[in-house]
Design an enzyme around this catalytic site. Structure first.
Site, PDB file in Angstrom:
ATOM      1  N   HIS A  55       0.828  -1.222   0.000  1.00 45.29           N
ATOM      2  CA  HIS A  55       0.000   0.000   0.000  1.00 45.29           C
ATOM      3  C   HIS A  55       0.857   1.263   0.000  1.00 45.29           C
ATOM      4  O   HIS A  55       1.213   1.785   1.047  1.00 45.29           O
ATOM      5  CB  HIS A  55      -0.900  -0.043   1.254  1.00 45.29           C
ATOM      6  CG  HIS A  55      -1.955   1.010   1.304  1.00 45.29           C
ATOM      7  ND1 HIS A  55      -3.073   0.886   2.113  1.00 45.29           N
ATOM      8  CD2 HIS A  55      -2.086   2.202   0.687  1.00 45.29           C
ATOM      9  CE1 HIS A  55      -3.833   1.961   1.983  1.00 45.29           C
ATOM     10  NE2 HIS A  55      -3.251   2.781   1.128  1.00 45.29           N
ATOM     11  N   HIS A  57       1.363   5.220  -2.133  1.00 48.02           N
ATOM     12  CA  HIS A  57       0.868   6.211  -3.098  1.00 48.02           C
ATOM     13  C   HIS A  57       2.090   6.948  -3.623  1.00 48.02           C
ATOM     14  O   HIS A  57       2.593   7.853  -2.960  1.00 48.02           O
ATOM     15  CB  HIS A  57      -0.073   7.212  -2.424  1.00 48.02           C
ATOM     16  CG  HIS A  57      -1.281   6.604  -1.777  1.00 48.02           C
ATOM     17  ND1 HIS A  57      -2.506   6.545  -2.391  1.00 48.02           N
ATOM     18  CD2 HIS A  57      -1.461   6.020  -0.567  1.00 48.02           C
ATOM     19  CE1 HIS A  57      -3.395   5.963  -1.587  1.00 48.02           C
ATOM     20  NE2 HIS A  57      -2.784   5.635  -0.459  1.00 48.02           N
ATOM     21  N   PHE A  58       2.586   6.545  -4.791  1.00 44.51           N
ATOM     22  CA  PHE A  58       3.786   7.196  -5.332  1.00 44.51           C
ATOM     23  C   PHE A  58       3.468   8.399  -6.223  1.00 44.51           C
ATOM     24  O   PHE A  58       4.358   9.006  -6.800  1.00 44.51           O
ATOM     25  CB  PHE A  58       4.680   6.164  -6.053  1.00 44.51           C
ATOM     26  CG  PHE A  58       5.525   5.330  -5.114  1.00 44.51           C
ATOM     27  CD1 PHE A  58       5.545   5.589  -3.745  1.00 44.51           C
ATOM     28  CD2 PHE A  58       6.317   4.284  -5.587  1.00 44.51           C
ATOM     29  CE1 PHE A  58       6.322   4.821  -2.861  1.00 44.51           C
ATOM     30  CE2 PHE A  58       7.103   3.522  -4.714  1.00 44.51           C
ATOM     31  CZ  PHE A  58       7.108   3.796  -3.362  1.00 44.51           C
ATOM     32  N   HIS A 174     -10.670   0.613   1.003  1.00 38.99           N
ATOM     33  CA  HIS A 174     -10.654   1.692   2.006  1.00 38.99           C
ATOM     34  C   HIS A 174     -12.052   1.701   2.607  1.00 38.99           C
ATOM     35  O   HIS A 174     -13.016   2.113   1.971  1.00 38.99           O
ATOM     36  CB  HIS A 174     -10.324   3.038   1.350  1.00 38.99           C
ATOM     37  CG  HIS A 174     -10.318   4.176   2.329  1.00 38.99           C
ATOM     38  ND1 HIS A 174      -9.186   4.908   2.611  1.00 38.99           N
ATOM     39  CD2 HIS A 174     -11.303   4.701   3.106  1.00 38.99           C
ATOM     40  CE1 HIS A 174      -9.474   5.838   3.520  1.00 38.99           C
ATOM     41  NE2 HIS A 174     -10.756   5.734   3.829  1.00 38.99           N
ATOM     42  N   HIS A 225      -5.659  -0.412   6.160  1.00 38.75           N
ATOM     43  CA  HIS A 225      -5.460   0.473   7.314  1.00 38.75           C
ATOM     44  C   HIS A 225      -6.558   0.452   8.372  1.00 38.75           C
ATOM     45  O   HIS A 225      -7.203   1.460   8.627  1.00 38.75           O
ATOM     46  CB  HIS A 225      -5.163   1.908   6.871  1.00 38.75           C
ATOM     47  CG  HIS A 225      -6.038   2.482   5.772  1.00 38.75           C
ATOM     48  ND1 HIS A 225      -7.403   2.351   5.730  1.00 38.75           N
ATOM     49  CD2 HIS A 225      -5.704   3.219   4.684  1.00 38.75           C
ATOM     50  CE1 HIS A 225      -7.880   2.981   4.670  1.00 38.75           C
ATOM     51  NE2 HIS A 225      -6.869   3.509   4.016  1.00 38.75           N
ATOM     52  N   ASP A 295       0.827   2.652   3.842  1.00 34.63           N
ATOM     53  CA  ASP A 295      -0.049   3.713   3.331  1.00 34.63           C
ATOM     54  C   ASP A 295       0.771   4.989   3.122  1.00 34.63           C
ATOM     55  O   ASP A 295       0.367   6.078   3.519  1.00 34.63           O
ATOM     56  CB  ASP A 295      -1.242   3.950   4.269  1.00 34.63           C
ATOM     57  CG  ASP A 295      -2.294   4.874   3.662  1.00 34.63           C
ATOM     58  OD1 ASP A 295      -2.228   5.148   2.446  1.00 34.63           O
ATOM     59  OD2 ASP A 295      -3.176   5.334   4.405  1.00 34.63           O
TER      60      ASP A 295
HETATM   61  C1  NCD Z   1      -4.230   8.789   1.142  1.00 32.99           C
HETATM   62  C2  NCD Z   1      -3.583   9.709   0.102  1.00 32.99           C
HETATM   63  O1  NCD Z   1      -3.141  10.809   0.457  1.00 32.99           O
HETATM   64  O2  NCD Z   1      -3.499   9.299  -1.062  1.00 32.99           O
HETATM   65  N1  NCD Z   1      -4.534   9.549   2.316  1.00 32.99           N
HETATM   66  C3  NCD Z   1      -4.692   9.090   3.566  1.00 32.99           C
HETATM   67  O3  NCD Z   1      -5.066   9.880   4.449  1.00 32.99           O
HETATM   68  N2  NCD Z   1      -4.437   7.840   3.887  1.00 32.99           N
HETATM   69  C4  NCD Z   1      -5.441   8.120   0.598  1.00 32.99           C
HETATM   70  C5  NCD Z   1      -5.905   6.933   1.436  1.00 32.99           C
HETATM   71  O4  NCD Z   1      -5.219   5.915   1.530  1.00 32.99           O
HETATM   72  O5  NCD Z   1      -6.989   6.988   2.016  1.00 32.99           O
HETATM   73 ZN    ZN Z   2      -3.769   4.750   1.059  1.00 33.03          ZN
HETATM   74 ZN    ZN Z   3      -7.189   4.681   2.271  1.00 37.75          ZN
END
Ligand code: NCD
Ligand code: ZN
Ligand code: ZN
Length: 430
Positions: A55, A57-58, A174, A225, A295
């Protein structure tokens, strides 16, 4: 044999002094004595399987000022993670064959570690799941709104899960119920308000919906998460096909322990009470939680340092995850067996990839650590483009060396490869 490495290797739950032989990126032998064309002796240092982060986010494409596949994957490599799975809330969103193919092309050029990527399901593309499944590692469903996310409406959840089941892929969810979030919406000034706006009941309701919708499916469903006691109670008795992940930030922080810089810790689902945190630790230690997932959701300090209501949710974590938990093992808060299961073995199983274990036939992905060498997190030593960390000052054990399919990508804490070596690990993908 191309390479042999020698050290105190983690094999079947214990450490044994062994030599590991590597041929064409795979583990080809594990013996007391072996010599390859090249031999590296790490002495008393520990050799562990490298971590897998399902998990991250790049931010590539669309938000590359926060992170891109090059910086994100370098951060992963320094932190002992040799395989990452990227989330679809980029710009454009990863919701079509074209956008997933484009993302994979970018990652192939830029990534320093192996990778996979998810396609997001919304109300529009749900009918194309089968076609898209040939190009991705799995699917992501956002049931509640979060940073730059798309959404799938609650009524379509079952249809989506059934379609992914047909395609035999994993679905990551999610789980926060959108209706519930809307009912609680108000202006937020601090983390306590954030919890009030996104209470545990929204997570609980959403997990209930998922458990109902997937009752008759056999494909894997992963709840991302997990953050609350209520959610944990529901998942205690989850079916075999359902897995659950917890993040480092939900384990290391609770709302009472954060005094300064509240916006940095604004994240979805929220960091909650000490009781929630202790319940998650109980789950991690006792095998109710399947994986640790970072995450990793970087935002720039400029974006974060605004008034609370306008600050984006999300915080970085891919580089510090394995090192932070290694330090927890050293403090006797967690066993090696649990840690390796959470960061290596279970993620490999869920994603169906030949990594996560030091075993003949698997990818030669390792980290080498000096168990005596504890350091503290400093943002200036980290590699995410966002340039900050919520874990500043915490104790860690960073890997000195990292191997990806037999390539020593980190050598004595330095990056050795100059360009991306990463492969797409999605099985059966063109
Ligand atoms: C994540 C994001 O910024 O892409 N933000 C977060 O608060 N975890 C998106 C997500 O995983 O819900
Ligand atoms: Zn995420
Ligand atoms: Zn999420």
């Amino acid at each position: 044999m191309d390479l042999t490495i020698e050290g105190n290797a983690y094999l079947n739950g214990t450490f044994e002094k062994r030599c590991i032989g590597i041929e064409q990126g795979k583990i080809s032998a594990i013996k007391k004595i072996l010599k390859g064309d090249e031999h590296l002796n790490f002495g008393r240092k520990l050799i562990l399987p490298a971590g897998i982060d399902i998990h991250v986010h790049f931010r590539d494409p669309g938000f590359v000022y926060k992170e891109d596949f090059s910086t994100g994957s370098q951060a992963a490599a320094f932190g002992g993670i040799t395989c990452v799975f990227d989330m679809p809330n980029t710009k454009p969103q990863t919701t079509t064959v074209q956008t997933i193919s484009e993302k994979i092309r970018t990652a192939k050029k830029k990534s320093f570690v192996d990778f996979g990527a998810y396609v997001a399901i919304d109300d529009e593309n749900i009918k194309y799941i089968n076609g898209m499944s040939k190009h991705c590692s799995g699917f992501k469903i956002f049931l509640g709104s979060t940073t730059d996310s798309l959404q799938l409406s609650e009524q379509k959840l079952k249809e989506a899960i059934y379609a992914v089941n047909q395609a035999n892929k994993i679905t990551l969810i999610h789980a926060e119920n959108e209706q519930c979030l809307r009912e609680h919406k108000e202006v937020e000034h601090n983390l306590k308000d954030h919890i009030r706006c996104r209470p545990s009941e929204c997570e609980e309701k959403s997990i209930k919906d998922v458990l109902d919708a997937c009752r008759d499916v056999s494909s894997k469903i992963h709840i991302c998460h997990l953050s609350s006691c209520e959610g944990f109670e529901l998942l205690r008795k989850k079916p075999k096909s359902v897995s659950v992940g917890v993040t480092p930030h939900h384990l290391f922080f609770d709302v009472g322990s954060i005094n300064s810089k509240q916006t940095l810790y604004k994240v979805n689902p929220p960091i909650r009470s000490n009781l929630d945190r202790e319940t998650l630790w109980y789950g991690v230690k006792n095998g109710f939680i399947d994986v640790l997932e970072s995450d990793h959701a970087p935002h720039t300090l400029e974006e974060k340092e605004v008034d609370f209501d306008n600050a984006p949710s999300g915080l970085p974590g891919v580089e510090t995850m394995y090192p932070l938990f290694l330090a927890e093992v050293k403090k006797n808060h967690l066993s090696f067996a649990r840690l390796i299961s959470l960061l290596c073995e279970r993620p490999a199983e869920l994603m169906n990839i030949p990594k996560g274990k030091i075993e003949v036939g698997r990818d030669a992905d390792f980290i080498v650590i000096d168990y005596k060498e504890t350091t503290t997190v400093k943002s200036e030593n980290l590699h995410s483009k966002c340039g900050w960390t919520p874990f500043e000052g915490m104790s860690t054990i960073f890997p000195g060396d990292v191997f990806l399919r037999g390539e020593r990508i980190i050598e004595e804490h330095q990056l050795t490869s100059s360009s991306g070596l990463g492969n797409n690990v999605a099985s059966g993908v063109q």
